[in-house]
Every structure is written in structure tokens, then in C-alpha cells.
Design an enzyme around this catalytic site. Structure first.
Site, short mmCIF file in Angstrom:
data_model
loop_
_atom_site.label_atom_id
_atom_site.label_comp_id
_atom_site.label_asym_id
_atom_site.label_seq_id
_atom_site.Cartn_x
_atom_site.Cartn_y
_atom_site.Cartn_z
N ARG A 12 7.83 7.44 -9.52
CA ARG A 12 8.70 6.38 -10.04
C ARG A 12 8.97 6.59 -11.55
O ARG A 12 9.02 5.63 -12.33
CB ARG A 12 8.09 5.00 -9.78
N GLU B 20 1.31 -16.88 -4.15
CA GLU B 20 1.23 -15.53 -3.58
C GLU B 20 0.63 -14.47 -4.53
O GLU B 20 1.02 -13.30 -4.48
CB GLU B 20 2.61 -15.06 -3.09
N HIS C 4 17.50 -14.15 -9.98
CA HIS C 4 17.74 -12.73 -10.25
C HIS C 4 18.10 -12.50 -11.71
O HIS C 4 18.22 -11.37 -12.15
CB HIS C 4 18.87 -12.19 -9.37
C1 LIG Z 1 12.74 -9.98 -1.39
N1 LIG Z 1 12.88 -8.54 -1.50
C2 LIG Z 1 12.00 -7.72 -0.86
C3 LIG Z 1 12.51 -6.70 -0.04
N2 LIG Z 1 11.67 -5.86 0.59
C4 LIG Z 1 10.36 -6.01 0.45
N3 LIG Z 1 9.53 -5.20 1.09
N4 LIG Z 1 9.81 -6.96 -0.33
C5 LIG Z 1 10.61 -7.84 -1.01
O1 LIG Z 1 10.07 -8.71 -1.72
N5 LIG Z 1 13.84 -6.56 0.12
C6 LIG Z 1 14.75 -7.48 -0.45
C7 LIG Z 1 14.23 -8.01 -1.72
C8 LIG Z 1 14.21 -6.91 -2.76
N6 LIG Z 1 13.61 -7.39 -3.91
C9 LIG Z 1 12.57 -6.84 -4.54
C10 LIG Z 1 12.12 -7.55 -5.62
C11 LIG Z 1 11.06 -7.06 -6.38
C12 LIG Z 1 10.49 -5.86 -6.03
C13 LIG Z 1 9.41 -5.39 -6.90
O2 LIG Z 1 9.16 -6.00 -7.92
N7 LIG Z 1 8.74 -4.28 -6.62
C14 LIG Z 1 7.72 -3.80 -7.49
C15 LIG Z 1 6.57 -3.20 -6.72
C16 LIG Z 1 5.79 -4.25 -6.05
C17 LIG Z 1 4.45 -3.72 -5.58
O3 LIG Z 1 4.28 -3.43 -4.42
N8 LIG Z 1 3.50 -3.56 -6.47
C18 LIG Z 1 2.17 -3.15 -6.16
C19 LIG Z 1 1.79 -1.93 -6.97
C20 LIG Z 1 1.50 -2.30 -8.37
C21 LIG Z 1 1.73 -1.14 -9.31
O4 LIG Z 1 2.78 -0.56 -9.33
N9 LIG Z 1 0.74 -0.86 -10.11
C22 LIG Z 1 0.91 0.15 -11.09
C23 LIG Z 1 -0.08 -0.15 -12.22
C24 LIG Z 1 0.11 -1.53 -12.77
C25 LIG Z 1 1.08 -1.62 -13.90
O5 LIG Z 1 0.91 -0.95 -14.91
O6 LIG Z 1 2.06 -2.45 -13.77
C26 LIG Z 1 0.63 1.51 -10.48
O7 LIG Z 1 0.03 1.57 -9.39
O8 LIG Z 1 1.10 2.48 -11.07
C27 LIG Z 1 1.20 -4.28 -6.45
O9 LIG Z 1 1.63 -5.31 -6.99
O10 LIG Z 1 0.03 -4.14 -6.10
C28 LIG Z 1 8.28 -2.76 -8.42
O11 LIG Z 1 7.62 -2.62 -9.47
O12 LIG Z 1 9.27 -2.11 -8.12
C29 LIG Z 1 10.93 -5.14 -4.96
C30 LIG Z 1 12.00 -5.64 -4.19
N1 LIG Z 2 8.00 -16.18 -0.14
C1 LIG Z 2 8.69 -15.07 -0.74
C2 LIG Z 2 10.10 -14.96 -0.23
C3 LIG Z 2 10.95 -13.95 -0.91
S1 LIG Z 2 12.37 -13.58 -0.01
C4 LIG Z 2 8.70 -15.22 -2.24
O1 LIG Z 2 8.67 -16.36 -2.70
O2 LIG Z 2 8.72 -14.23 -2.96
#
Ligand SMILES: CN1c2c(nc(N)[nH]c2=O)NC[C@@H]1CNc1ccc(C(=O)N[C@@H](CCC(=O)N[C@@H](CCC(=O)N[C@@H](CCC(=O)O)C(=O)O)C(=O)O)C(=O)O)cc1
Ligand SMILES: N[C@@H](CCS)C(=O)O
Ligand SMILES: [Zn+2]
Length: 741
Positions: free
Chosen positions: A20, A468, A676
Site C-alpha cells: 500500500r 465498533e 464522506h
Molecule cells: C462501507 N465500506 C466498506 C466496504 N467494504 C468493506 N469491506 N468494508 C467497508 O467498510 N465497501 C464500501 C465501503 C467502502 N468504504 C471504506 C471505508 C474505509 C475503508 C478503510 O478505512 N480502510 C482502511 C483499512 C481498514 C483496516 O482493515 N485496517 C486494519 C489494518 C490496520 C493497519 O493498516 N495497520 C497498519 C499499522 C497502523 C497504522 O500505522 O495506522 C499496518 O498494518 O500497516 C485494522 O484496523 O486493523 C484503510 O486504511 O484503507 C475502507 C473502505
Molecule cells: N455499521 C457500519 C456500517 C457501514 S456501511 C459502520 O457504522 O461503519
């Protein structure tokens, strides 16, 4: 003019970086922590690594212009000069990100789902007065950049028909105007683009037309004929590949066949080779390696398909079924997966290697049909659909819940998640790496719940949530706690802009071994006398956002997940949780692209939701939530879910949403806060939105809530916004009471 098409290709590739890298570079640039030069260098490295890797894997036809700083549809709008005046800025990157993310006082362009995927694109605005002008800098730069590495590439651009069909009419366009009305003008810009690419010595260009796999009107098919007739007749142009994907071309196939384009891409995983004879004389770019799943390709089946196409159409190129944007980079890095499962998996790298292998195999197979193999058919499956014994009628439930919950008029609630702080995410990463223990992590989650409950009590919300904090993602979290799923460590897939998800892999029968969310909901409820809403993800959404086994019909798999959700609903009720929300934001996403298949899907999808929720007593209030999709298109299905309360995204597209859902016969919460955007809505603005909603929704059924979860926002924004939302609800309530008196 035409060089022959290379023997193997991929229609596109992931671009967020295997670790990433692009996500981090973008977010650092947006936050002002790094320079444009730094961002550009990361982007260049991602492109270089991709091309070198594809070449090393033996792929012959390399795509370019598949990189994007945000989204390929937005890139196409820039290419065509379709940049609304309000976003224009001296600096091109500032203009670009303003369209994608908004700028001071200016909302971004709308974002919506890319066909039936979990990828989201930016919706361009095209009006009668949009001035198209070519800006070919990006595709030209990528061609030159690859050439400097000694690699020739094929630029990929969204095609004119799909681009215009996905666009929306610019504000102020006259009634009846559709962006496709501007086809001729847009095609002239594509013509100039092709001339510039030809002058650059580019041999092939790929124009993506996935919109052609949905039902198209005669006028739209005529537009296809006109566009590709015109581009095909140009004298000085590269050869053209028109790529379709996500289904069958259907009626559009003979139309494309009648145009002078040199190659047509077919999705032979989701679609078929039906009618492929019409393409004789052209090159068929045969998408036999799926870009939508993570399973290894059945080599015999793919080769049989390739031979059948070669026999019927002539020249065949082996390809992916669509861009590999929708799968993670490399399964070899997933050392934590059960080796027996890992062997069955192929991510982008493995899929490219499969394409190259198949191309070699095809070249070495002189014959036609492979003995013993006919073109594959779907296997029949027994169907197992549970009929939910409906809950009591809504009026009975509403009365029981009013008695049980004693909520005020216009109850204020949120959609579930509160901000996911860097601290929480880092702690989860540390837990996964074994740097902190389970107990330390859990006490952090509990502390977060305490704060979230205290905040909501202080602000005066009516139905509280636990926030959550324990969830990395609303789907992955459930997958981690259900049998039948595996999760990945590095399997990131772009969802929109810099945001990614790690879709779980649903590979076996799904079963819930023990309660998943109950202890967190119970803990939150122990901290307050107000009702705490239990928060679950619905069966359709869990399946839609996972990679799913392909040996069972999808509805079977969804019903297995519905069983697990139903058990969880029962346990939440038993633990004293009086309000339970089961989110289904992906209900719309899985709607088949062809109308003929839609009713059957919606019927079983609704039935699965009802199965998951109908065990609840009449006193328990069931909520659902939908976002990221045009609810008006599936209104009857949303109604049929029979949830007591439905919250729906609407802050940005108010008129349209309320016009469609206003007469909804149960509780309705049209979002009043666009989560958003970092913008904090004022109390006056929310009051206005509520007043507007009351014109179509009776007060006793109107709920007050944001558009979606708050996980991507900061506490500063959320606190200020929710305070205004509560204040606005209080003002409107007061007004309603005054009016009654
Ligand atoms: C509602 N939405 C979702 C969709 N699909 C999903 N599967 N989930 C959803 O919520 N589709 C429609 C929409 C799309 N919207 C979103 C909104 C936000 C994100 C998002 O913020 N994604 C995060 C990753 C989330 C995650 O899984 N995080 C993990 C890993 C944490 C991490 O990366 N840690 C780092 C170290 C920490 C740091 O320094 O921050 C690492 O490992 O390197 C977790 O929380 O444990 C994103 O960052 O992109 C996605 C879709
Ligand atoms: N319960 C979830 C829904 C996202 S679509 C949230 O609040 O993030
Ligand atoms: Zn949502």
C-alpha cells in the site's frame, strides 16, 4: 498500421502497491507531510515495479495508463477536459484531488460503485456546455516511462460510451439531457488522442467498455456503432482493442463486430463465447483467467474455451477476464494461510503467470477441441432456501417497541462505527505481530467503548452504539470469527482513493462456533440506561465483500451466513439488547447487471435477510442500513426486508432519495450528515434537512442519523457534527410540539 496483438495480456493491474505504498504516499501528501515530488516518485516506482514484474512473469502485452492517483474514470474526465469550473485550480493535481475529495467549501463529485464490484469511481459531470479538450499528458507519459525501461505498452482508457453512460448530467442541464447526447463531441477528443498516440509510435490502445455487458437500448447500441465506426475509420491511429468485462456482450457483440476495431475483449469467466463467430477476422482477447476471484484457473477448462474460440473466430489472445485491480497482489506472501488452501489460490501475480502459461500451451496445441472437453457448463446444484416465518405485522411491532423502548419523537442515533483512531489500528497491528497481548488490547477496546458511550450520553443521543472499536472492518471482523473463512495479512484491494479492504476468503461451509459481538454489546449496555443498538453485518454484504467459493450457488452460501447472523441476533436479544441493526450496504451491489436476472436475485437476497432477522421478538427493534448505492433502484426490495427502521445515505442527494423513499411504510432515517466529507454540518443545515424530510415522512416514523458509520472521521469532526445533529432534532421536535399545542 496493425502489428499483431501479443499472445498474452492482462486488462489491468493493482496500483495501490504491494505494501500500500501509494496509499501511504497519498495520505501523507494530503496531510501536507510530504511534497508532490515525493508522491510522484512513489507513483513512478509502483508503475516501474508493475511493468518489470509483468514482463518477468512472461506477459507479452503490457498495459499502461492503468495507474491512477485516485480513479480511472476521473482520469478519463481529465483526459477529455471535462473538469467542472468550480474545481479548477492553477495546479493540476490540486484540481484533480478537489474533484475527488472536495476543496474548501466545495463538495467533491459523487462517488458510486463500479458495476457489481466493491470498487468506487468518481462520477463525472457532463452538461450541454461542457467543453471537451484533449489532455493526453498522462497516457503519453506512461508510454514514455515504460519505453525508458525498454518496454512497449498498450495504453488503457475508459471508452467513450461507458464514460458517458457512467457520467451524470451537470447541474442546470435541461430536462431530458443525458451525457450520451455529447457522444460525437467526446469521440472527436478520443480521435485526437488516438492520433497523438499513433504519432508516439503506440501500436495498440485498449478502450474499456464494461457498460456494454448490461442491457442497452437501441439508441445506446447505435452510439456504440457510431463511436467505433468513427474511431475505426480514422486513418492515422493505433489498432484498437475494445474490452468488455463483467459479463456477456449480448446484443453489443454483433454491433462491435460490425465496426472496424481490430480486437474485442470478452469475459469468458462470467460471460460465454456465445456469438463469437461474428468476430472472425478480428482478434479475440479471451478473458479466461478470472480477475474477480482468487481461485486458481482450471487449466483444462480454460484451454478448452480458448480452443473453441480459436476454432470459431480465428485469432485468440489469452487474457484476464477484467482488470486485476479487484484482487490482491501476491498469495506467496500469505504464509499464515493453511498450505492446502493457499495451493488453491491465485492473486494478481499468480494469475498473470497463469495467463502466460495458457498462452504457451495454446501456441503448442495445434488442434481444435481438446479431446474429452466441451465448453464448460454450470453444474446443477440442489437449492436450499429457508422460508422465514414472518414477524408480527409492523403495526404490532411498532406498538410493542414504543412501549418497550420509550423513545422520543425523531430519535437520534448513529450508524455504528465511531472514529477508528490510529492508536486502535496500531494496537491491532501490534496484537497481530505478537507485540502486545490479548488482555492489553481488550482493555483498550473496553476503554474506547466507555468513551464512546460517555460521549453519546453527553451529546444526548437516544439510541446508542458501542462504536465498533474492536473491528478492523465490518466484514473482515465477522469472517475472522466464523468457520469457513480465511483472512489474509497483505491481501489489500483498493476500495476507493487510498482506502483499501482485505476481502476474506470464504472457502468452506460457514458456521458460527460461538457468539461474536455479544460481549461488546453487553458491556456497552451495562454502561447506560439508554438502549444500545447491537451491530451486525448482513449476510449479503458479508458474502459480497468476500472472495467466495465457486462450488456452490451464491444464494446457498448467503443462506449459510444468514444462519450465523440469525444465531447472533438470538444471542444479542438474550443478552438484553433491545435494538439490533443488521447492515446490508451491498444489497444493491450484487444486483445482476442484466435485468432478466435481477428479480430472482432480489427475491433470495431479501429472503436471506429476513431469515437472519425474523427470529427476533416483536419487542426487539430491527434496523437496517444501506449506503453507497442508489436505493431508489431497489426500493421494493428494501421495503421487503421488513426492518422496523431503515437508515439510508441521502445527505448529498436529498431530493432524489426522499422523492423515492418518502412514502416508506416503516421507520426511516435519511442521512443528515455526509460523513464522506470532513465538513461539519451546521445545526441550521440539519434542521433544514429534517424539515424537508418531514414533508414526505411522518414525524412518528422519522429517525435522525448520519449517512453512514463515522470510522473514517476524526473525533473533533464527529463531536461537533453530532452536537449539531442533536440540537437540530431538538429544535424540530420543539416545533412539532408547538404546532400540536
Ligand atoms: C462501507 N465500506 C466498506 C466496504 N467494504 C468493506 N469491506 N468494508 C467497508 O467498510 N465497501 C464500501 C465501503 C467502502 N468504504 C471504506 C471505508 C474505509 C475503508 C478503510 O478505512 N480502510 C482502511 C483499512 C481498514 C483496516 O482493515 N485496517 C486494519 C489494518 C490496520 C493497519 O493498516 N495497520 C497498519 C499499522 C497502523 C497504522 O500505522 O495506522 C499496518 O498494518 O500497516 C485494522 O484496523 O486493523 C484503510 O486504511 O484503507 C475502507 C473502505
Ligand atoms: N455499521 C457500519 C456500517 C457501514 S456501511 C459502520 O457504522 O461503519
Ligand atoms: Zn454505510
Amino acid at each position: 498500421m496493425t502489428s499483431s496483438f501479443p499472445a498474452s495480456t492482462a486488462l489491468g493491474y493493482p496500483r495501490i502497491g504491494p505494501d500500500r505504498e501509494l496509499k501511504r504516499a497519498l495520505e501523507s501528501y494530503w496531510e501536507g507531510r510530504s511534497s508532490r515530488a515525493g508522491l510522484e516518485e512513489t507513483a513512478r516506482r509502483v508503475r516501474e515495479d508493475t511493468w518489470r514484474r509483468l514482463a518477468a512473469l512472461g506477459l507479452e502485452g503490457l498495459p499502461s495508463n492503468t495507474f491512477s492517483y485516485y480513479d480511472q474514470v476521473l482520469d478519463t474526465a481529465v483526459l477529455l477536459g471535462a473538469v467542472p469550473a468550480r474545481y479548477r485550480h492553477d495546479d493540476d493535481l490540486t484540481t484533480y484531488f478537489a474533484m475527488a475529495r472536495g476543496a474548501e467549501g466545495i463538495a467533491p463529485l459523487r462517488m458510486t460503485k463500479w458495476f457489481d464490484t466493491n470498487y468506487h469511481y468518481i462520477v463525472p459531470e457532463i452538461g450541454p456546455d461542457t467543453v471537451f479538450s484533449l489532455d493526453a499528458a498522462k497516457p503519453l507519459a506512461e508510454v514514455r516511462e515504460a519505453r525508458a525501461l525498454g518496454l512497449e505498452t498498450r495504453p488503457v482508457v475508459v471508452g467513450p460510451v461507458t464514460f458517458l453512460l457512467l457520467s451524470q448530467a451537470a447541474p442546470g442541464s435541461p430536462d431530458g439531457f443525458a451525457p450520451l447526447d455529447r457522444l460525437d463531441d467526446a469521440v472527436e477528443v478520443y480521435a485526437r488522442l488516438l492520433a497523438e498516440l499513433a504519432a508516439e509510435g503506440v501500436g495498440w490502445v485498449q478502450l474499456d467498455e464494461p457498460a456494454l455487458v448490461a442491457d442497452r437500448t437501441a439508441a445506446e447500441l447505435a452510439a456504440v456503432e457510431a463511436a467505433y465506426g468513427r474511431l475505426g475509420r480514422l486513418e492515422n491511429r493505433p489498432a484498437l482493442l475494445v474490452a468488455s468485462y463483467f459479463g456477456d456482450l449480448g446484443d453489443a457483440l454483433p454491433v462491435l463486430a460490425g465496426t472496424p476495431v481490430e480486437a474485442v475483449g470478452l469475459d469468458l469467466v462470467r460471460g460465454t463465447a456465445h456469438g463469437v463467430e461474428a468476430l472472425a477476422g478480428k482478434t479475440v482477447v479471451a478473458g479466461v483467467v478470472s480477475g474477480r476471484d482468487v481461485w486458481r484457473t482450471d487449466r483444462d477448462r480454460a484451454l478448452a474455451m480458448l480452443l473453441a474460440v480459436r476454432e470459431r473466430a480465428g485469432r485468440v489472445v489469452v487474457s484476464t477476464s477484467c482488470s486485476l485491480l479487484h484482487v490482491p497482489y501476491d498469495v506467496e506472501r500469505e504464509t499464515g494461510l493453511d498450505p492446502a488452501l493457499r495451493e488453491r489460490l491465485a492473486f494478481a501475480e499468480q494469475k498473470v503467470a497463469e495467463v502466460a502459461d495458457l498462452a504457451a500451451l495454446l501456441a503448442a496445441t495445434p488442434g481444435r477441441h481438446l479431446p474429452g472437453h466441451s465448453a464448460p457448463e454450470d453444474r446443477p446444484h440442489p437449492s436450499r432456501v429457508r422460508a422465514a416465518e414472518g414477524r408480527a405485522p409492523y403495526a404490532v411491532r411498532a406498538a410493542a417497541q414504543a412501549e418497550h423502548l420509550k423513545l422520543p419523537l425523531l430519535p437520534v442515533t448513529t450508524i455504528g462505527s465511531f472514529p477508528q483512531t490510529g492508536e486502535l489500528r496500531r494496537a491491532r497491528a501490534a496484537l497481530a505481530a505478537g507485540e502486545i497481548g490479548e488482555a492489553a488490547y481488550e482493555s483498550m477496546v473496553r476503554a474506547e467503548i466507555e468513551q464512546v458511550i460517555a460521549l453519546q450520553e453527553r451529546l444526548g443521543l437516544d439510541v446508542l452504539v458501542h462504536g465498533e472499536p474492536e473491528r478492523n472492518d465490518m466484514v473482515q471482523y465477522f469472517a475472522e470469527h466464523l468457520d469457513g473463512f480465511a483472512v489474509t495479512r497483505h491481501g489489500w484491494v483498493q476500495s476507493y482513493g487510498s482506502r483499501c479492504t482485505r476481502p476474506p476468503i470464504l472457502h468452506g461451509d460457514v458456521r458460527r462456533a460461538e457468539p461474536i459481538t455479544v460481549r461488546w454489546a453487553e458491556y456497552a449496555q451495562s454502561l447506560t440506561s439508554k438502549p444500545v443498538k447491537g451491530m451486525l453485518t448482513g449476510p449479503v454484504t458479508i458474502v459480497a465483500w468476500s472472495f467466495v467459493r465457486d462450488d456452490l450457488p451464491l444464494r446457498e452460501v448467503v443462506f449459510q451466513v444468514a444462519d450465523a447472523v440469525r444465531e447472533e441476533v438470538g444471542d444479542l436479544e438474550e443478552a438484553g439488547i433491545r435494538v439490533i441493526q443488521v447492515d446490508e450496504p451491498a444489497l444493491r451491489e450484487l444486483v445482476p447487471l442484466r435485468r432478466a436476472e435481477q428479480a430472482a436475485y432480489l427475491e433470495w437476497a431479501v429472503e436471506a435477510y429476513r431469515w437472519a432477522t425474523s427470529g427476533a421478538s416483536e419487542h426487539t427493534q430491527i434496523h437496517t442500513h444501506l449506503c453507497y448505492s442508489d436505493a431508489d433502484e431497489i426500493l421494493a426490495a428494501i421495503d421487503a426486508l421488513d426492518a422496523d427502521v431503515t437508515s439510508i445515505e441521502s445527505a448529498r442527494s436529498r431530493g432524489r432519495v426522499l422523492g423515492a423513499v418518502g412514502a416508506f411504510p416503516r421507520g426511516l432515517g435519511p442521512g443528515v450528515y455526509d460523513i464522506h466529507s470532513p465538513r461539519v454540518p451546521g445545526a441550521d443545515e440539519v434542521e433544514h434537512l429534517l424539515t424537508e424530510a418531514l414533508r414526505t415522512v411522518p414525524a412518528e416514523r422519522l429517525w435522525v442519523n448520519p449517512d453512514c458509520g463515522l470510522k473514517t472521521r476524526s473525533y473533533e469532526q464527529v463531536e461537533a457534527a453530532l452536537a449539531n445533529v442533536v440540537e437540530a432534532a431538538a429544535r424540530v421536535r420543539e416545533r412539532l410540539f408547538r404546532d400540536v399545542r
